[in-house]
Design a protein around this motif. Structure first.
Motif, PDB file in Angstrom:
ATOM      1  N   SER A 195       0.833  -1.195   0.000  1.00  0.00           N
ATOM      2  CA  SER A 195       0.000   0.000   0.000  1.00  0.00           C
ATOM      3  C   SER A 195       0.867   1.244   0.000  1.00  0.00           C
ATOM      4  N   LEU A 196       0.346   2.314  -0.576  1.00  0.00           N
ATOM      5  CA  LEU A 196       0.973   3.628  -0.499  1.00  0.00           C
ATOM      6  C   LEU A 196       0.002   4.512   0.276  1.00  0.00           C
ATOM      7  N   ASP A 197       0.519   5.236   1.259  1.00  0.00           N
ATOM      8  CA  ASP A 197      -0.375   6.022   2.111  1.00  0.00           C
ATOM      9  C   ASP A 197      -0.579   7.441   1.576  1.00  0.00           C
ATOM     10  N   GLN A 227       0.792  10.059   2.206  1.00  0.00           N
ATOM     11  CA  GLN A 227       2.049  10.769   1.927  1.00  0.00           C
ATOM     12  C   GLN A 227       2.873  10.011   0.884  1.00  0.00           C
ATOM     13  N   ARG A 228       2.248   9.036   0.231  1.00  0.00           N
ATOM     14  CA  ARG A 228       2.899   8.210  -0.789  1.00  0.00           C
ATOM     15  C   ARG A 228       4.008   7.347  -0.187  1.00  0.00           C
ATOM     16  N   GLN A 229       3.892   7.004   1.091  1.00  0.00           N
ATOM     17  CA  GLN A 229       4.876   6.145   1.716  1.00  0.00           C
ATOM     18  C   GLN A 229       4.470   4.676   1.571  1.00  0.00           C
ATOM     19  N   PRO A 260      -3.986  15.978  -5.195  1.00  0.00           N
ATOM     20  CA  PRO A 260      -3.412  15.155  -6.279  1.00  0.00           C
ATOM     21  C   PRO A 260      -1.957  14.784  -6.002  1.00  0.00           C
ATOM     22  N   ARG A 261      -1.582  13.596  -6.461  1.00  0.00           N
ATOM     23  CA  ARG A 261      -0.199  13.151  -6.362  1.00  0.00           C
ATOM     24  C   ARG A 261       0.689  14.096  -7.181  1.00  0.00           C
ATOM     25  N   ASP A 262       1.920  14.329  -6.708  1.00  0.00           N
ATOM     26  CA  ASP A 262       2.888  15.156  -7.425  1.00  0.00           C
ATOM     27  C   ASP A 262       3.442  14.372  -8.611  1.00  0.00           C
ATOM     28  N   THR A 293       7.877  -5.735 -13.961  1.00  0.00           N
ATOM     29  CA  THR A 293       7.385  -4.463 -14.487  1.00  0.00           C
ATOM     30  C   THR A 293       6.052  -4.090 -13.834  1.00  0.00           C
ATOM     31  N   TRP A 294       5.500  -2.931 -14.197  1.00  0.00           N
ATOM     32  CA  TRP A 294       4.148  -2.552 -13.789  1.00  0.00           C
ATOM     33  C   TRP A 294       3.124  -3.148 -14.750  1.00  0.00           C
ATOM     34  N   ARG A 295       1.970  -3.483 -14.239  1.00  0.00           N
ATOM     35  CA  ARG A 295       0.858  -3.926 -15.074  1.00  0.00           C
ATOM     36  C   ARG A 295       0.543  -2.897 -16.167  1.00  0.00           C
ATOM     37  N   GLY A 296       0.567  -1.603 -15.788  1.00  0.00           N
ATOM     38  CA  GLY A 296       0.231  -0.540 -16.740  1.00  0.00           C
ATOM     39  C   GLY A 296       1.146  -0.524 -17.966  1.00  0.00           C
ATOM     40  N   HIS A 297       2.422  -0.927 -17.771  1.00  0.00           N
ATOM     41  CA  HIS A 297       3.341  -0.977 -18.913  1.00  0.00           C
ATOM     42  C   HIS A 297       2.940  -2.112 -19.860  1.00  0.00           C
ATOM     43  N   GLY A 343     -12.806  10.627 -12.031  1.00  0.00           N
ATOM     44  CA  GLY A 343     -12.571   9.176 -11.990  1.00  0.00           C
ATOM     45  C   GLY A 343     -12.314   8.710 -10.563  1.00  0.00           C
ATOM     46  N   TYR A 344     -11.499   9.466  -9.835  1.00  0.00           N
ATOM     47  CA  TYR A 344     -11.192   9.105  -8.443  1.00  0.00           C
ATOM     48  C   TYR A 344     -12.410   9.329  -7.547  1.00  0.00           C
ATOM     49  N   LYS A 345     -13.192  10.380  -7.852  1.00  0.00           N
ATOM     50  CA  LYS A 345     -14.379  10.664  -7.039  1.00  0.00           C
ATOM     51  C   LYS A 345     -15.378   9.509  -7.141  1.00  0.00           C
ATOM     52  N   PHE A 385       4.542  -8.828 -11.963  1.00  0.00           N
ATOM     53  CA  PHE A 385       4.133  -7.437 -12.162  1.00  0.00           C
ATOM     54  C   PHE A 385       3.161  -7.027 -11.069  1.00  0.00           C
ATOM     55  N   SER A 386       3.010  -5.706 -10.948  1.00  0.00           N
ATOM     56  CA  SER A 386       2.118  -5.180  -9.929  1.00  0.00           C
ATOM     57  C   SER A 386       1.161  -4.192 -10.562  1.00  0.00           C
ATOM     58  N   GLY A 387      -0.057  -4.189 -10.069  1.00  0.00           N
ATOM     59  CA  GLY A 387      -1.054  -3.261 -10.578  1.00  0.00           C
ATOM     60  C   GLY A 387      -1.886  -2.709  -9.439  1.00  0.00           C
ATOM     61  N   GLU A 388      -2.322  -1.456  -9.628  1.00  0.00           N
ATOM     62  CA  GLU A 388      -3.182  -0.826  -8.631  1.00  0.00           C
ATOM     63  C   GLU A 388      -4.588  -1.430  -8.723  1.00  0.00           C
ATOM     64  N   VAL A 389      -5.136  -1.805  -7.581  1.00  0.00           N
ATOM     65  CA  VAL A 389      -6.459  -2.422  -7.529  1.00  0.00           C
ATOM     66  C   VAL A 389      -7.413  -1.469  -6.806  1.00  0.00           C
ATOM     67  N   VAL A 435     -12.301  -5.777  -8.028  1.00  0.00           N
ATOM     68  CA  VAL A 435     -13.181  -5.063  -8.954  1.00  0.00           C
ATOM     69  C   VAL A 435     -12.455  -3.823  -9.454  1.00  0.00           C
ATOM     70  N   GLU A 436     -12.502  -3.593 -10.754  1.00  0.00           N
ATOM     71  CA  GLU A 436     -11.951  -2.386 -11.362  1.00  0.00           C
ATOM     72  C   GLU A 436     -13.096  -1.410 -11.617  1.00  0.00           C
ATOM     73  N   LEU A 437     -12.904  -0.145 -11.224  1.00  0.00           N
ATOM     74  CA  LEU A 437     -13.938   0.882 -11.405  1.00  0.00           C
ATOM     75  C   LEU A 437     -13.517   1.842 -12.508  1.00  0.00           C
ATOM     76  N   LYS A 438     -14.478   2.229 -13.332  1.00  0.00           N
ATOM     77  CA  LYS A 438     -14.208   3.117 -14.454  1.00  0.00           C
ATOM     78  C   LYS A 438     -15.353   4.090 -14.613  1.00  0.00           C
ATOM     79  N   THR A 439     -15.080   5.254 -15.191  1.00  0.00           N
ATOM     80  CA  THR A 439     -16.181   6.118 -15.615  1.00  0.00           C
ATOM     81  C   THR A 439     -16.068   6.324 -17.121  1.00  0.00           C
ATOM     82  N   ALA A 445      -7.590  -5.029 -21.646  1.00  0.00           N
ATOM     83  CA  ALA A 445      -6.147  -5.290 -21.487  1.00  0.00           C
ATOM     84  C   ALA A 445      -5.731  -5.098 -20.029  1.00  0.00           C
ATOM     85  N   GLN A 446      -6.192  -4.037 -19.410  1.00  0.00           N
ATOM     86  CA  GLN A 446      -5.789  -3.714 -18.044  1.00  0.00           C
ATOM     87  C   GLN A 446      -6.259  -4.766 -17.035  1.00  0.00           C
ATOM     88  N   SER A 447      -7.473  -5.265 -17.200  1.00  0.00           N
ATOM     89  CA  SER A 447      -8.013  -6.201 -16.215  1.00  0.00           C
ATOM     90  C   SER A 447      -7.720  -7.659 -16.544  1.00  0.00           C
TER      91      SER A 447
HETATM   92  O1  0WD Z   1       4.753   7.493 -12.761  1.00  0.00           O
HETATM   93  C1  0WD Z   1       4.103   7.048 -13.699  1.00  0.00           C
HETATM   94  N1  0WD Z   1       4.342   7.418 -14.937  1.00  0.00           N
HETATM   95  C2  0WD Z   1       3.014   6.070 -13.443  1.00  0.00           C
HETATM   96  C3  0WD Z   1       2.861   5.591 -12.191  1.00  0.00           C
HETATM   97  C4  0WD Z   1       2.164   5.641 -14.561  1.00  0.00           C
HETATM   98  C5  0WD Z   1       1.232   4.615 -14.204  1.00  0.00           C
HETATM   99  C6  0WD Z   1       1.125   4.178 -12.916  1.00  0.00           C
HETATM  100  N2  0WD Z   1       1.908   4.678 -11.921  1.00  0.00           N
HETATM  101  C7  0WD Z   1       1.822   4.157 -10.593  1.00  0.00           C
HETATM  102  C8  0WD Z   1       0.456   4.112 -10.007  1.00  0.00           C
HETATM  103  O2  0WD Z   1       0.140   5.257  -9.283  1.00  0.00           O
HETATM  104  C9  0WD Z   1       0.562   2.903  -9.111  1.00  0.00           C
HETATM  105  O3  0WD Z   1       1.190   3.230  -7.895  1.00  0.00           O
HETATM  106  O4  0WD Z   1       2.211   2.825 -10.720  1.00  0.00           O
HETATM  107  C10 0WD Z   1       1.470   2.006  -9.847  1.00  0.00           C
HETATM  108  C11 0WD Z   1       0.707   0.879 -10.516  1.00  0.00           C
HETATM  109  O5  0WD Z   1       0.165   1.295 -11.645  1.00  0.00           O
HETATM  110  P1  0WD Z   1      -0.536   0.295 -12.694  1.00  0.00           P
HETATM  111  O6  0WD Z   1      -1.664  -0.374 -12.043  1.00  0.00           O
HETATM  112  O7  0WD Z   1       0.505  -0.502 -13.328  1.00  0.00           O
HETATM  113  O8  0WD Z   1      -1.019   1.423 -13.706  1.00  0.00           O
HETATM  114  P2  0WD Z   1      -2.330   1.518 -14.588  1.00  0.00           P
HETATM  115  O9  0WD Z   1      -2.925   0.200 -14.873  1.00  0.00           O
HETATM  116  O10 0WD Z   1      -1.944   2.393 -15.733  1.00  0.00           O
HETATM  117  O11 0WD Z   1      -3.305   2.383 -13.689  1.00  0.00           O
HETATM  118  C12 0WD Z   1      -4.067   1.822 -12.657  1.00  0.00           C
HETATM  119  C13 0WD Z   1      -4.599   2.927 -11.782  1.00  0.00           C
HETATM  120  C14 0WD Z   1      -5.387   3.972 -12.540  1.00  0.00           C
HETATM  121  O12 0WD Z   1      -6.720   3.576 -12.645  1.00  0.00           O
HETATM  122  P3  0WD Z   1      -7.553   3.852 -14.000  1.00  0.00           P
HETATM  123  O13 0WD Z   1      -8.905   3.297 -13.725  1.00  0.00           O
HETATM  124  O14 0WD Z   1      -7.521   5.337 -14.212  1.00  0.00           O
HETATM  125  O15 0WD Z   1      -6.841   3.091 -15.100  1.00  0.00           O
HETATM  126  O16 0WD Z   1      -3.541   3.606 -11.149  1.00  0.00           O
HETATM  127  C15 0WD Z   1      -3.865   4.986 -11.052  1.00  0.00           C
HETATM  128  C16 0WD Z   1      -5.233   5.185 -11.653  1.00  0.00           C
HETATM  129  O17 0WD Z   1      -6.190   5.159 -10.614  1.00  0.00           O
HETATM  130  N3  0WD Z   1      -2.842   5.710 -11.767  1.00  0.00           N
HETATM  131  C17 0WD Z   1      -2.140   6.680 -11.239  1.00  0.00           C
HETATM  132  N4  0WD Z   1      -2.177   7.212 -10.030  1.00  0.00           N
HETATM  133  C18 0WD Z   1      -1.316   8.214  -9.799  1.00  0.00           C
HETATM  134  N5  0WD Z   1      -0.449   8.688 -10.714  1.00  0.00           N
HETATM  135  C19 0WD Z   1      -1.263   7.110 -12.251  1.00  0.00           C
HETATM  136  C20 0WD Z   1      -0.395   8.166 -11.948  1.00  0.00           C
HETATM  137  N6  0WD Z   1       0.457   8.644 -12.856  1.00  0.00           N
HETATM  138  N7  0WD Z   1      -1.469   6.376 -13.347  1.00  0.00           N
HETATM  139  C21 0WD Z   1      -2.432   5.531 -13.028  1.00  0.00           C
END
Ligand code: 0WD
Ligand code: CA
Length: 375
Positions: free
Chosen positions: A44-46, A48-50, A85-87, A121-125, A179-181, A222-226, A243-247, A270-272
């Motif tokens: 988890s990240l809190d 303060q992003r810790q 918002p995150r920096d 890697t990250w799931r998002g990549h 989206g976050y709301k 890999f890791s992904g945000e849930v 569960v993944e939430l989307k708008t 792809a994401q889920s």
């Molecule tokens: O620094 C960066 N360039 C990124 C950091 C880009 C993508 C993600 N991240 C961070 C995320 O904050 C998280 O800690 O990496 C971690 C895992 O990300 P993931 O699950 O691999 O990324 P992804 O599948 O692209 O995004 C999942 C969720 C998003 O949900 P939606 O429903 O919008 O796809 O992570 C959130 C967002 O809620 N998210 C972010 N949160 C903060 N900063 C970001 C970001 N840049 N990107 C996605």
């Protein structure tokens, strides 16, 4: 056939290919092997992003009662006064995931040698790789380093993406908040608890699942945000209970629906699909920013919406391209050196190209990680 060509071109065996095409037609074929993802752990990240090596940021799915009434979620409520918002200037790269790997390296399933053969890697990549054959707008850059056998992939923000982020119009910033709301309207902090839309939206907070899978012959960590866990799910075993939430915009015409199935559902699938999250709950917002309807999409059924569409997407193409890219990366990044970086770059309409770099600014494996792993 193939053997003759290889004999005739022995350099193919000596030099890795210098580029990788992305045309969908090249990747049509049977769906490749994809191991059922299993959860190795979480963190988890809190606020303060810790980093914390536990599930403290996990939230619980809490949909509104289905007593015939439609929801009426004001997604603009609290903007901007209750928004933290995150920096986005902070480039975190793989750091939080590496923190988890470091903590668990001694007791990973698959045996002591498993990590050395894996891609981290990250799931998002991986999501970006899956959608590449169909992407017509946004390019990407992935940095790759090999260290103790493991191949690490970390995204680099493209110059174009940086410009877009720094000049993001106010409406888009508000849309990100919305989206976050939505998550806040749909999630409780405790199982069986209630939602609290009066609170702050702090996007530093995140719960991440760490998963193991394999695509073809590529073991993956890999890791992904849930977004949340459904305490009522048929099985409480992650990732099946997530569960993944989307708008998305409310749709009113066949053309709008078609474009939703072609573009958005591809990204949602792809994401889920990658982490094995079975359901995506969509909130459809009207032009005033209110969600008045919800729909659950089953990840495994998303392809049905485009199966008979000539301009639709094909899951096999996505996965075959991803497997081809991972092989391309494995064959390119031969030297084991955390300071050596191969930068894979892609722009729509072109093949993936690669360049070689040493140390700053592209090296991304932190000294604290390399030193601790070398002990
Ligand atoms: O620094 C960066 N360039 C990124 C950091 C880009 C993508 C993600 N991240 C961070 C995320 O904050 C998280 O800690 O990496 C971690 C895992 O990300 P993931 O699950 O691999 O990324 P992804 O599948 O692209 O995004 C999942 C969720 C998003 O949900 P939606 O429903 O919008 O796809 O992570 C959130 C967002 O809620 N998210 C972010 N949160 C903060 N900063 C970001 C970001 N840049 N990107 C996605
Ligand atoms: Ca989400």
């Amino acid at each position: 056939g193939a053997e003759k060509i290889e004999e005739a071109e022995p350099w193919n065996k000596l030099l890795p290919a210098s580029s990788l095409p992305t045309d969908p037609a090249l990747y049509v074929g049977p769906f490749p092997f994809y191991r059922r993802p299993s959860e190795l752990g979480c963190f988890s990240l809190d606020a303060q992003r810790q980093y914390h090596g536990d599930a403290r940021a996990l939230r619980y799915y809490c949909p509104p009662p289905t007593n015939g009434q439609s929801p009426n979620f004001d997604l603009r409520d609290g903007y901007p006064d209750r928004y933290r918002p995150r920096d986005e200037e902070v480039q975190e790269r793989l750091d939080h995931l590496l923190c988890w790997v470091l903590e668990h390296r001694g007791r990973l399933e698959g045996g002591p040698g498993w990590l050395a053969g894996a891609i981290v890697t990250w799931r998002g990549h991986l999501t970006k790789l899956l959608t590449t054959p169909y992407e017509r707008q946004e390019g990407w850059q992935l940095a790759a380093s090999r260290f103790q056998g493991t191949l690490y992939l970390s995204e680099v923000e493209t110059p174009a993406a940086r410009v877009q982020r720094l000049t993001r119009p106010p409406v888009l910033q508000e849309l990100m908040y919305m989206g976050y709301k939505f998550e806040q309207y749909m999630c409780a902090d405790k199982p069986g608890g209630s939602t609290d839309p009066s609170g702050e939206v702090n996007t530093n907070v995140a719960f991440c699942s760490v998963l193991r899978s394999r695509l073809g012959n590529h073991p993956l960590l890999f890791s992904g945000e849930v977004d949340c866990i459904d305490p009522q799910a048929p099985t409480t075993q992650p990732p099946t209970c997530y569960v993944e939430l989307k708008t998305s915009k409310e749709m009113h015409s066949p053309g709008q629906r078609k474009s939703f199935y072609r573009r958005k559902l591809l990204k949602w699938w792809a994401q889920s699909f990658l982490p094995g999250v079975p359901n995506v709950v969509a909130g459809f917002r009207n032009p005033e920013g209110f969600v008045c309807s919800l729909k659950t999409f089953r990840t495994m059924e998303m392809f049905e919406y485009v199966r008979n569409d000539r301009d639709g997407w094909n899951p096999s193409v996505c996965m075959n391209f991803c497997a081809a890219f991972l092989s391309f990366a494995q064959n390119t990044v031969v030297q084991d050196d955390p300071r050596l970086v191969y930068l894979f770059s892609w722009e729509p309409g072109s093949p993936v190209t690669v360049s070689e770099h040493r140390d700053a600014p592209h090296a991304f494996l932190p000294t604290w990680y390399v030193e601790a792993m070398t002990q």
